[in-house]
Enzyme design. Sequence first.
Site, mmCIF file in Angstrom:
data_model
loop_
_atom_site.group_PDB
_atom_site.id
_atom_site.type_symbol
_atom_site.label_atom_id
_atom_site.label_comp_id
_atom_site.label_asym_id
_atom_site.label_seq_id
_atom_site.Cartn_x
_atom_site.Cartn_y
_atom_site.Cartn_z
ATOM 1 C CE LYS A 283 -4.111 1.636 2.529
ATOM 2 N NZ LYS A 283 -4.984 1.339 3.690
ATOM 3 C CD GLU A 370 -19.032 -3.556 9.128
ATOM 4 O OE1 GLU A 370 -18.287 -2.667 8.688
ATOM 5 O OE2 GLU A 370 -19.185 -4.665 8.560
ATOM 6 N NE ARG A 398 -21.390 -4.806 5.367
ATOM 7 C CZ ARG A 398 -20.341 -5.042 4.602
ATOM 8 N NH1 ARG A 398 -19.500 -4.064 4.349
ATOM 9 N NH2 ARG A 398 -20.123 -6.224 4.102
#
Length: 628
Positions: A283, A370, A398
């Site tokens: 990244k 979640e 969610r």
Amino acid sequence: MSVLSRIAGPADLRGLDSADLTQLASEIRDFLVRKVAVTGGHLGPNLGVVELTLALHRVFDSPTDPLIFDTGHQAYVHKIVTGRQDKFDDLRMRDGLSGYPCRAESEHDWVESSHASASLSYADGLAKAFALTGQSHRHVVAVVGDGALTGGMCWEALNNIAAGKDRSLIVVVNDNGRSYAPTIGGLANRLSMLRMQPEYERILDAAKDFINGLPVVGRTAYSALHAVKAGLKDAMSPQELFGDLGVKYVGPIDGHDQQALETALRRAKAFGGPVVVHAVTHKGMGYEPAENHKADQMHGPGPFDPLTGKAVPSGTSAPSWTSLFSRELIRHGEQRDDIVAITAAMPGPTGLAAFGERFPERMFDVGIAEQHAVTSAAGLALGGLHPVVALYSTFLNRAFDQMLMDVALLELPVTFVLDRSGVTGPDGASHNGVWDLSILGIVPGMRVAAPRDASSLVELFGEALAWSGGPTALRFPKGTVGADVAAVERIDGVDVLAPKAHVGGVLLVTVGPFASVGVQAAAALEEQGIGVTVVDPRWVLPVPDAVVKLAGEARLVVTLEDSSLHGGIGSAVAARLRAAGVDVPIRNLGVPQRFLDHASRGEVHAELGLTAPDVARRITDWLAALGR
């Protein structure tokens, strides 16, 4: 002439030689840094997938072969090579380029929800559709990060993908060891074991040299690739991660080696069934400030200096809502050792990172999960603790079932802190947090607070933590906290804001920071001789008795909220007044039931008529209509 200037579409990539591709990757990284420095956006994830995206578009035929990017954080390079590089000056701005895949922008964008872990399910359905409609020659590719693989949907999808032995579905695992923060959990440890073993670099280099030296890519090459892969797994991973599911596995591949990537992807494409290609990327690759940014490799910076990577000063010293919450959580944590915190892969963005540093044994990052976070919080509450679950408002959607059946049904003291509630703006439709009040309003026993300023956040968060009779929620918007809005008086927990109450006037019920909008509108109406009582319920759900009482004294009741009108506070107030037999006209101002295009938060509010002048004008019109 630059290589990038010659790329108008994916077909232009296929005639490039190795030197051109190397130059193009460098030019794309420079392009990304320059453009994102001005507008802000997802920089680190895109710097990490330059070679991978080029390889995907050289090997597969988009849009005939769908390329589905999980979350879409890493789709900027895809946009650049599919004819949209000239639109990056308006990235994430009103009427400009979306920060995520967008079906309205290009036929190359198949989906556009930016919620994680859904790409494999989309891909599974597409592959089945192609098989059922006689299009088995088409390939489906899902690019999913190792962070997104911590989400349960990915594994539910893989269970089905593995059964489609004759469906060409390629899962590219973009493994950079991070979502926002470093990826956590058993899966992360397993992938990390491959990356961190001393033998890894040696074996990866040997595999790279071997593959690059092959004169022809055919069955022999695949067998060799498979043998290298098997040897690597035997050396470092005693149990196959994906192979046990019945999915072919190729990797790990150096995600910045163009030729190795293309070789692996071509073999996966030729296999004809489900294949996982494991690409190890970095990244922030190629931009030193991002590579050295410890928190999140410049995952989603605002405007910054491209030479240094340092943020451009915003011009305000006001604290953010997130930082204020973070400070208060630590303060309460120091006073109560039963307070624990849970995040779903976002300790920094939700303000929990500092609490985790102060109390590492009391902060739990469960990954992009979640649903699990909420039910795990229920377990913590059953064990005598008071969990604080910090989520972006949009991601609460969610975990609705878990909140309803695993927390509320058991009347457990869990506090949900919903950051980025209301209109968020530049991140677009899927990131707006406008559904939380509609969702929370149908949960029995749920108490919801909406602080209007810093002082009320401190007060309301303390009250939420003190409540042990069931779940609570605290919602606040994105951005900085405005000046405190003083109350004239408090009536049974409801704050009356300036000006003072007028019997027979207008009752304006405001939610959270819209209190300041309401006060400004009331001041303008006062100049016209229209008396307005502005109230902040503080605890907006359930609707307080004091709001009902004040409504009974008013000629007109107006509600003002930064959330969905359908099932929002306006709906709740109207229902409560009907139940109490209070027959007063009520009008509601809020977000209509539609998905909102990306723009700044202020621009969206203005478009929806949620500014002080708009509110004053609407109230004037309604009063005139009532008079007629």
